[in-house]
Write an enzyme that holds these catalytic residues in place. Structure first.
Site, short mmCIF file in Angstrom:
data_model
loop_
_atom_site.label_atom_id
_atom_site.label_comp_id
_atom_site.label_asym_id
_atom_site.label_seq_id
_atom_site.Cartn_x
_atom_site.Cartn_y
_atom_site.Cartn_z
CG ASN A 257 -1.92 1.12 1.19
OD1 ASN A 257 -1.96 1.89 0.22
ND2 ASN A 257 -2.71 1.25 2.23
CB CYS B 66 -2.96 4.99 3.53
SG CYS B 66 -4.34 5.02 4.70
CB ILE C 3 -7.63 5.29 -7.09
CG1 ILE C 3 -9.12 5.57 -6.94
CG2 ILE C 3 -7.10 5.67 -8.42
CD1 ILE C 3 -9.55 7.02 -7.12
CG ASN C 4 -6.01 3.75 -0.78
OD1 ASN C 4 -7.01 3.91 -0.06
ND2 ASN C 4 -5.00 2.99 -0.41
CB THR C 5 -9.86 6.66 0.26
OG1 THR C 5 -8.65 6.77 1.01
CG2 THR C 5 -10.60 5.40 0.67
N GLY D 283 -16.41 5.02 -2.42
CA GLY D 283 -17.79 4.75 -2.83
C GLY D 283 -18.16 5.53 -4.09
N GLY E 218 -15.51 3.13 -6.38
CA GLY E 218 -16.84 3.49 -6.86
C GLY E 218 -17.56 2.38 -7.61
CB ALA F 34 -13.67 -1.22 -0.46
CB THR F 35 -17.80 1.77 -0.47
OG1 THR F 35 -16.59 2.43 -0.08
CG2 THR F 35 -18.97 2.44 0.19
#
Ligand SMILES: Cc1cc2nc3c(=O)[nH]c(=O)nc-3n(C[C@H](O)[C@H](O)[C@H](O)COP(=O)(O)O)c2cc1C
Length: 368
Positions: A191, A194, A258-260, A286, A318, A339-340
């Protein structure tokens, strides 16, 4: 109204770790896709997975594997115990369109009281600070998680390095990768992105040369039998993606994007929505970030095709509902993870399979 999420955002990370997943439905009979798809040298039954995040331990991995997700990423681990930020760790960020970069320059409202009307309507912020159990605990548990998988499924172990008293960041990345290899995991993901940590490990992907140096050392330590994935965050400029691919591709099998995306989240009174120092900014994920992830994936795919065509692209960010899946494939993602979306809809992979494999008229491998 949607059913409550399987990862209960009202409960702490520890409660979710100890007692989750919180699922009261019926696990469906698996859909046999009949596919044998190569994922970094391993055979999987579909291209659908879960990125590092909601799968906190072997119970979570085993549950989502039974729900039909075939590529399961174990939430990022460290070389030492690291506590989570206090509850809440996730909050709704109600927003009725997707974010553009201008939106993210302004504070956004975070709230626990929101009733999303559809899966696409769910955008959240998450802020955990990359907690980790002791290596003795996660190493044994990763073994259990691997044992719980069926044919056509694979585990990816996500890890991160930390600046320690006796090891610098790079040494700790290598040390943790070696521990990861010892678990029997055949795919490691580093990772490099973050937004929720203060140390240098947070945004390594923004420095191509430093990323390349770390990966070179990890690759030298783990050898070529273990496959290596780099997780990156949003990148706005294709030239920057080119530089990153150039510097890192010799050591990699795939890039996950992508990450958040970082945002400043406040409560309706204008104060930081998440309590405690260092949490004024946190990661958005999300539905709202989909255009940003699609943009990055498109540029990444173009770059990989030119510079390192053997590298695989994992699309994340997303993919909340079954209708989103083809957009990621068309953007160039070889594999697609949620994830979300998977937190609110554990049937997501099942529905993708139902749509793509259970109907005779869908045969195009470009989409499935
Ligand atoms: C609850 C939660 C925890 C997460 N933890 C991690 C993590 O430990 N490591 C990591 O690389 N990404 C983590 N992420 C980011 C996801 O892997 C993913 O990149 C991001 O959420 C965008 O995907 P999404 O829109 O499907 O949620 C986390 C996301 C969520 C929702």
């Amino acid at each position: 109204m949607l059913p409550p999420p399987v990862y209960d955002i009202r409960k702490s990370y520890e409660e979710n770790y100890q007692h989750g997943p919180f699922f009261t439905g019926v696990i469906p009979k698996p859909i046999q896709t009949g596919r044998k798809i190569d994922f970094l040298g391993h055979t999987v039954s579909s291209r659908v997975g879960i990125p590092a995040g909601p799968l906190l331990n072997s119970r979570w991995i085993s549950f989502y594997a039974k729900m039909g997700f075939d590529i399961l990423t174990y939430k990022t681990v460290r070389s030492h115990f690291h506590p989570s930020y206090p509850n809440p760790n996730c909050m709704y960020v109600p927003f009725h369109k997707s974010f553009d970069l201008e939106d993210l320059r302004h504070p956004l409202i975070g709230t626990m009281s929101y009733n999303p009307s559809s899966l696409s309507d769910i955008t959240i912020t998450n802020s955990f600070g990359m907690p980790s159990q002791l290596p003795e605990i996660w190493m044994e548990d990763v073994g259990k998680a691997i044992d719980s998988l069926s044919d056509g499924q694979i585990l990816v172990l996500s890890l991160v390095g930390t600046q320690r008293d006796d090891r610098d960041l790079v040494q700790d990345f290598v040390y943790t990768a070696n521990l990861g290899k010892e678990t029997g995991a055949r795919i490691l993901e580093v990772n490099f992105s973050c937004p929720n940590v203060k140390g240098k490990e947070g945004q390594l992907y923004q420095n191509p040369d430093a990323s390349g140096e770390v990966l070179k050392k990890i690759r030298a330590a783990i050898g070529t039998a273990v496959r290596l994935v780099m997780k990156i965050g949003f990148i706005d400029h294709p030239e920057q993606i080119d530089r990153l691919v150039q510097a890192t591709s010799p050591y990699l099998d795939a890039i996950s994007a992508i990450n958040t995306v970082t945002g400043k989240i406040i409560n309706p009174e204008g104060q930081p929505a998440l309590p405690g120092p260092g949490r004024e900014k946190s990661g958005l994920c999300g539905g709202g970030i989909k255009p940003l992830s699609i943009k990055t994936i498109e540029a990444l795919k173009a770059s990989v095709d030119r510079i390192a065509p053997d590298l695989r692209v994992i699309g994340v960010g997303g993919f909340n509902a079954v209708e989103d899946y083809p957009d990621f494939r068309e953007a160039g993602a070889d594999f697609v993870m949620s994830a979300t979306g998977a937190m609110w809809d554990p049937f997501l992979a099942y529905h993708v399979k139902q749509r793509n494999f259970a109907q005779d008229n869908v045969t195009s491998d470009a989409i499935v």
